[in-house]
Design an enzyme around this catalytic site. Structure first.
Site, PDB file in Angstrom:
ATOM      1  N   GLU A 127       0.796  -1.239   0.000  1.00 38.42           N
ATOM      2  CA  GLU A 127       0.000   0.000   0.000  1.00 38.42           C
ATOM      3  C   GLU A 127       0.827   1.288   0.000  1.00 38.42           C
ATOM      4  O   GLU A 127       0.576   2.197   0.786  1.00 38.42           O
ATOM      5  CB  GLU A 127      -0.954  -0.017   1.208  1.00 38.42           C
ATOM      6  CG  GLU A 127      -1.876  -1.216   1.186  1.00 38.42           C
ATOM      7  CD  GLU A 127      -2.772  -1.325   2.416  1.00 38.42           C
ATOM      8  OE1 GLU A 127      -2.674  -0.466   3.311  1.00 38.42           O
ATOM      9  OE2 GLU A 127      -3.559  -2.284   2.474  1.00 38.42           O
ATOM     10  N   ASN A 187       2.024  -5.183  -3.172  1.00 39.43           N
ATOM     11  CA  ASN A 187       0.609  -5.463  -2.883  1.00 39.43           C
ATOM     12  C   ASN A 187      -0.130  -4.163  -2.590  1.00 39.43           C
ATOM     13  O   ASN A 187       0.364  -3.318  -1.850  1.00 39.43           O
ATOM     14  CB  ASN A 187       0.568  -6.371  -1.634  1.00 39.43           C
ATOM     15  CG  ASN A 187      -0.797  -6.953  -1.342  1.00 39.43           C
ATOM     16  OD1 ASN A 187      -1.405  -7.568  -2.214  1.00 39.43           O
ATOM     17  ND2 ASN A 187      -1.279  -6.778  -0.124  1.00 39.43           N
ATOM     18  N   HIS A 217     -10.528  -5.744  -2.471  1.00 39.17           N
ATOM     19  CA  HIS A 217     -11.622  -5.588  -1.501  1.00 39.17           C
ATOM     20  C   HIS A 217     -12.728  -4.821  -2.232  1.00 39.17           C
ATOM     21  O   HIS A 217     -12.691  -3.597  -2.312  1.00 39.17           O
ATOM     22  CB  HIS A 217     -11.154  -4.780  -0.291  1.00 39.17           C
ATOM     23  CG  HIS A 217     -10.121  -5.469   0.536  1.00 39.17           C
ATOM     24  ND1 HIS A 217     -10.386  -6.597   1.281  1.00 39.17           N
ATOM     25  CD2 HIS A 217      -8.806  -5.197   0.742  1.00 39.17           C
ATOM     26  CE1 HIS A 217      -9.288  -6.984   1.912  1.00 39.17           C
ATOM     27  NE2 HIS A 217      -8.312  -6.155   1.598  1.00 39.17           N
ATOM     28  N   GLU A 226      -6.454 -10.476  -1.369  1.00 34.66           N
ATOM     29  CA  GLU A 226      -7.284 -10.241  -0.175  1.00 34.66           C
ATOM     30  C   GLU A 226      -8.756 -10.144  -0.570  1.00 34.66           C
ATOM     31  O   GLU A 226      -9.494  -9.287  -0.079  1.00 34.66           O
ATOM     32  CB  GLU A 226      -6.838  -8.953   0.533  1.00 34.66           C
ATOM     33  CG  GLU A 226      -5.375  -8.954   0.915  1.00 34.66           C
ATOM     34  CD  GLU A 226      -4.923  -7.702   1.673  1.00 34.66           C
ATOM     35  OE1 GLU A 226      -5.778  -6.926   2.139  1.00 34.66           O
ATOM     36  OE2 GLU A 226      -3.698  -7.511   1.781  1.00 34.66           O
ATOM     37  N   ASP A 244     -12.506  -9.975  -1.062  1.00 32.68           N
ATOM     38  CA  ASP A 244     -13.821 -10.045  -0.427  1.00 32.68           C
ATOM     39  C   ASP A 244     -14.734  -9.094  -1.183  1.00 32.68           C
ATOM     40  O   ASP A 244     -14.271  -8.148  -1.826  1.00 32.68           O
ATOM     41  CB  ASP A 244     -13.804  -9.771   1.087  1.00 32.68           C
ATOM     42  CG  ASP A 244     -13.038  -8.528   1.503  1.00 32.68           C
ATOM     43  OD1 ASP A 244     -12.844  -7.621   0.666  1.00 32.68           O
ATOM     44  OD2 ASP A 244     -12.641  -8.450   2.676  1.00 32.68           O
TER      45      ASP A 244
HETATM   46  O1  9MR Z   1      -7.874  -7.952   8.267  1.00 34.36           O
HETATM   47  C1  9MR Z   1      -6.913  -7.187   8.955  1.00 34.36           C
HETATM   48  C2  9MR Z   1      -7.501  -6.684  10.272  1.00 34.36           C
HETATM   49  O2  9MR Z   1      -7.720  -7.775  11.140  1.00 34.36           O
HETATM   50  C3  9MR Z   1      -6.541  -5.707  10.907  1.00 34.36           C
HETATM   51  O3  9MR Z   1      -7.172  -5.124  12.033  1.00 34.36           O
HETATM   52  C4  9MR Z   1      -6.128  -4.648   9.926  1.00 34.36           C
HETATM   53  C5  9MR Z   1      -5.073  -3.786  10.568  1.00 34.36           C
HETATM   54  O4  9MR Z   1      -4.345  -3.064   9.701  1.00 34.36           O
HETATM   55  O5  9MR Z   1      -5.599  -5.220   8.767  1.00 34.36           O
HETATM   56  C6  9MR Z   1      -6.499  -6.035   8.088  1.00 34.36           C
HETATM   57  O6  9MR Z   1      -5.892  -6.530   6.909  1.00 34.36           O
HETATM   58  C7  9MR Z   1      -5.545  -5.551   5.948  1.00 34.36           C
HETATM   59  C8  9MR Z   1      -4.334  -6.054   5.210  1.00 34.36           C
HETATM   60  O7  9MR Z   1      -3.302  -6.331   6.103  1.00 34.36           O
HETATM   61  C9  9MR Z   1      -3.861  -5.050   4.168  1.00 34.36           C
HETATM   62  N1  9MR Z   1      -4.922  -4.689   3.292  1.00 34.36           N
HETATM   63  C10 9MR Z   1      -6.158  -4.261   3.920  1.00 34.36           C
HETATM   64  C11 9MR Z   1      -6.621  -5.317   4.906  1.00 34.36           C
HETATM   65  C12 9MR Z   1      -7.965  -4.950   5.457  1.00 34.36           C
HETATM   66  O8  9MR Z   1      -7.856  -3.788   6.242  1.00 34.36           O
END
Ligand code: 9MR
Length: 460
Positions: free
Chosen positions: A163, A205, A242, A271, A273
């Protein structure tokens, strides 16, 4: 696959596909679909891809969760356990327990692991958040090196940088403490990761990079093109995907995937969804990946809706009670050559041929194996491709004679016997069945020098 009518039609098609080998040339038989897998992982493996999920270490004690995980998926991504705040909570003090729990769960069951993530502006421990300049640059590179070295050989692909691009119309980098250390921080992270774990695929990513016309997508594309031109070690691009009402799936998604792939990188959906879990949208995403040869895997961001970071959007493939949703059936059907449970082959033959040919024993057409090697000083990763001959096979054994000095240190997607000299490799549960002319892959890492490897293949 719960639909009885579809099951019967599917069984008939499988039997006919086998019979077709004996009567090649008869249109009725040669149009029969290839054998269909019954789980996401098995079906993806038949397409030479993986189907993964994000896993939370804290849920591994939930047997309803692990039952689905172990049955359906052949790749895992630790959801939070490999992030910087988890692995280096205090500077120079590394903590790998929760990540190892997931890695061990996965690898002991033949699943591969995606490492997420080595360098990110978010989820930094407080000591890193307050750093800047050369001290931060060194700390970031040390973190990449330490974590990638710790898991060296156990992770198939790393999200090296996550990101780093800005949302909106700029197409440029996101401001962050890491970005302020200099625009070359991303390539520095990739070089450190390659040095630490030379056998792993290294990915960039990001999210909101699905729409080919978006400035952010173009910004990432230009960076990857530049990296490839200058020899920065990047192997893959992860599309988080997402999808929701603000950032919906778009029909140019396939163009995005294929355009990146054309730069010479693998693309992975990392990722996935979808708000509301539309079966049609899930199906389109899978079809788009299957249409792009270098799209080599799909990961959903959790198993049941209750496991999702956006639980209220019910975006996943399983209900909170663990039952399969229509989106699950759509994904499985798309993986199995685009047929759906509600859309059986239009004209299933009802009258068998008067004198039906005997179905050949599985594996009659044999199999072949080829090996590609990624060698570095002192070690290598071998990727072995097993291809079924003129009939489907239900299992395989590959023989590989390793040169002296070469010793296997780890492997994925196969069971192994022997670690040096004569080694023997057999399929795991989800990749034994390979359709006629289809392939599956497994891999291993070894110390030493590969030289020329000439594998043998025996089908069953
Ligand atoms: O799913 C993850 C959630 O449990 C955490 O609280 C969050 C913290 O940053 O991160 C979420 O996963 C993220 C991923 O690491 C990067 N892309 C976005 C995802 C959804 O927020």
């Amino acid at each position: 696959m719960r639909n009885a009518r579809w099951k019967a039609a599917s069984r008939a098609a499988v039997a006919l596909a086998g019979a077709g080998a004996l009567v090649a040339g008869m249109a009725l038989f040669t149009t029969a679909p290839a054998a269909a897998g019954t789980t996401l992982g098995a079906s993806a493996a038949e397409k030479n891809r993986y189907f993964g999920t994000a896993v939370a270490a804290g849920r591994l004690s939930d047997s309803a969760y692990t039952t689905i995980l172990n049955r359906e998926f052949n790749s895992v991504t630790p959801e939070n356990e490999m992030k910087i705040d988890a692995t280096e909570p205090q500077q120079g003090r590394f903590s790998y327990g929760a990540a190892e729990q997931i890695v061990n769960h996965a690898r002991s069951r033949g699943m591969s692991v995606r490492g997420h993530t080595l360098a990110w502006h978010s989820q930094q421990p407080s000591w890193m958040e307050s750093m800047s300049g050369t001290a931060l640059r060194s700390a970031m590179l040390n973190h990449v090196t330490q974590v990638a070295t710790h898991f060296r050989g156990q992770v198939v692909a790393w999200d090296v940088v996550n990101e780093a691009f800005a949302d909106g119309s700029s197409g440029g980098r996101r401001d962050s403490n890491l970005q302020r250390t200099g625009n070359d921080w991303i390539e520095a992270a990739f070089r450190a990761a390659r040095a630490a774990d030379p056998g792993a695929k290294l990915c960039y990513n990001d999210y909101n990079t699905d729409n080919w016309t978006h400035a952010k997508t173009q910004g990432v594309y230009n960076m990857v093109r530049d990296f490839k031109a200058r020899g920065v070690p990047i192997d893959c691009v992860g599309f988080q995907s997402h999808f929701n009402n603000e950032s919906p799936y778009v029909s140019n998604y396939r163009t995005t995937l294929s355009s990146f792939a054309a730069l010479g990188v693998d693309v992975q959906i990392t990722e996935l969804d979808i708000q509301g879990a539309s079966a049609a949208t899930y199906r389109s995403v899978v079809e788009d990946c299957l249409a792009v040869p270098r799209c080599n895997g799909i990961t959903v961001w959790g198993i049941r809706d209750s496991d999702s970071w956006r639980a209220s959007q019910t975006p996943l493939l399983f209900n909170s009670n663990g039952s399969k949703k229509p989106a699950y059936d759509a994904v499985l059907a798309a993986l199995n050559n685009g047929t759906t449970p509600t859309d059986p082959p239009t004209d299933p033959p009802t009258d068998p041929p008067t004198d039906p040919p005997t179905t050949p024993p599985p594996g009659q057409g044999g199999c072949t194996a080829t090996v590609s090697v990624n060698q570095w000083t002192g070690g290598f990763v071998a990727t072995v491709r097993v291809t079924a001959g003129s009939s489907a096979i239900s299992g395989w054994t590959v023989g590989i004679a390793l040169p002296s000095g070469a010793t296997v240190t780890n492997a994925w997607n196969a069971n192994r016997s022997g670690s040096s000299g004569a080694t023997s490799w057999t399929n795991v549960a989800y990749n034994g069945r390979v359709g006629a002319g289809q392939s599956t892959e497994y891999g291993f890492q070894a110390n030493g020098t590969a030289g020329t490897i000439t594998p043998t293949c025996t089908a069953s």
